[in-house]
Design a protein around this motif. Structure first.
Motif, short mmCIF file in Angstrom:
data_model
loop_
_atom_site.label_atom_id
_atom_site.label_comp_id
_atom_site.label_asym_id
_atom_site.label_seq_id
_atom_site.Cartn_x
_atom_site.Cartn_y
_atom_site.Cartn_z
N LEU A 59 0.83 -1.21 0.00
CA LEU A 59 0.00 0.00 0.00
C LEU A 59 0.86 1.26 0.00
CD1 LEU A 59 -2.82 -1.03 2.50
CD2 LEU A 59 -2.81 -1.16 0.00
N GLU A 60 1.95 1.23 0.74
CA GLU A 60 2.86 2.37 0.75
C GLU A 60 3.42 2.63 -0.64
OE1 GLU A 60 4.53 2.00 5.36
OE2 GLU A 60 5.64 1.10 3.70
N GLN A 61 3.81 1.58 -1.32
CA GLN A 61 4.38 1.73 -2.66
C GLN A 61 3.33 2.18 -3.67
OE1 GLN A 61 7.56 1.70 -3.43
NE2 GLN A 61 8.16 1.19 -1.33
N VAL A 62 2.11 1.67 -3.57
CA VAL A 62 1.04 2.08 -4.47
C VAL A 62 0.74 3.57 -4.28
CG1 VAL A 62 -1.44 1.86 -4.95
CG2 VAL A 62 0.00 -0.19 -4.75
N LYS A 233 -10.93 8.87 7.29
CA LYS A 233 -11.08 8.74 8.73
C LYS A 233 -9.73 8.98 9.38
CE LYS A 233 -12.70 4.70 8.00
NZ LYS A 233 -13.32 3.35 8.12
N LEU A 234 -9.73 9.24 10.65
CA LEU A 234 -8.50 9.52 11.38
C LEU A 234 -7.76 8.21 11.63
CD1 LEU A 234 -6.75 11.66 12.80
CD2 LEU A 234 -8.04 11.18 14.90
N LEU A 235 -6.57 8.08 11.04
CA LEU A 235 -5.75 6.90 11.26
C LEU A 235 -4.78 7.14 12.41
CD1 LEU A 235 -4.89 5.93 7.56
CD2 LEU A 235 -6.72 5.03 9.00
N SER A 236 -4.44 6.09 13.13
CA SER A 236 -3.48 6.24 14.21
C SER A 236 -2.11 6.56 13.65
CB SER A 236 -3.42 4.98 15.07
OG SER A 236 -3.00 3.87 14.30
N GLN A 240 -0.77 7.07 9.53
CA GLN A 240 -1.20 8.36 8.99
C GLN A 240 -0.64 8.62 7.59
OE1 GLN A 240 -0.15 11.37 11.88
NE2 GLN A 240 -1.82 10.84 13.28
N HIS A 241 0.53 8.10 7.31
CA HIS A 241 1.17 8.37 6.02
C HIS A 241 0.42 7.71 4.86
CE1 HIS A 241 2.65 4.42 7.22
NE2 HIS A 241 3.11 4.22 6.00
#
Length: 243
Positions: A59-62, A233-236, A240-241
């Motif tokens: 997901l980070e790379q996408v 939504k607010l992620l922890s 957050q990134h």
């Protein structure tokens, strides 16, 4: 020029280079392959636990690829970790290599076999066959009984085991094609296709061609329905990134 981000979900740089080489060999002129892997995660993916960790790196790379404006993404692990979540984040098409290889096999044969690494991953492959609707197309599954990283240790043992299992599949399964069940096997497909005289399908190459085709048709990932952008939504702090 289009750009396709090819994501190796594990942290092995050697495997990223293998996958990148196979992707570039398959890509059309004018397609730029960007082969990447996460900086943190697992060195190989050989079970559900590994896949769960690897999915975050995917997901980070996408997200990074989308921000860079790539045309589409390939998830280059046969478990297709994080595939649907990645499609929610992406704008362009996202293709998993197991999905791509299985689809391709059904276009050139009525039945196919799968050759993968460890026996435990045969169960994961069966889950994917059911999920993608290809169970009745798969004649048999084979494991070389070596870990993923044996494909990168330089001994050649894993590659020879792949060859032996492919020959066995041809002789015993009644299949018309063979699917290679690991991104680290990607560069073996062309040679094995010639040697066996039947299609031996590497999902990395197949996925690259599918992304190219979808981009040429003007299709990205649908944002209507369940693959719409994730609900805000607010992620922890640790996540957050990904917003």
């Amino acid at each position: 020029m289009s750009q396709i981000q090819v994501i190796n979900p594990n942290t092995s740089q050697a495997m990223t280079e293998t996958i990148g080489a196979a992707a570039r060999a398959a890509a059309s002129p004018g397609t730029d392959i960007i082969a990447v892997s996460p900086s943190q995660g697992v060195p190989s993916i050989e079970g559900h636990f590994d896949e769960a960790i690897a999915a975050i790196g995917v997901l980070e790379q996408v997200k990074r690829g989308r921000e860079q404006g790539v045309s589409g993404h390939v998830i280059a692990c046969f478990g297709d970790p994080g595939l649907l979540a990645a499609r929610e984040l992406a704008t362009g098409p996202v293709i998993g290599i197991a999905e791509a290889a299985m689809h391709t096999a059904t276009l050139v044969a009525t039945r196919f076999s799968i050759v993968t690494t460890l026996p435990r991953t045969l169960i994961i492959a069966r889950h994917l066959l059911q999920q993608y609707g290809f169970t009745h197309h798969c004649a048999a599954l084979h494991a070389i009984d070596l870990p993923v990283l044996a494909l990168e240790d330089g001994s050649g043992l894993a590659q020879e085991k792949v060859r032996e299992e492919c020959l066995q599949a041809k002789q015993q399964d009644g299949s018309g094609a063979i699917v290679l069940g690991c991104g680290g096997m990607a560069t073996l497909a062309r040679e094995l296709t010639q040697e066996l005289g039947m299609p031996v399908i590497d999902g990395v190459s197949a996925a690259v061609k599918m992304v190219e085709a979808l981009v040429a048709l003007g299709f990205g990932t649908s944002k209507h329905g369940d693959l719409a952008r994730p609900i805000a939504k607010l992620l922890s702090e640790a996540f957050q990134h990904l917003n």
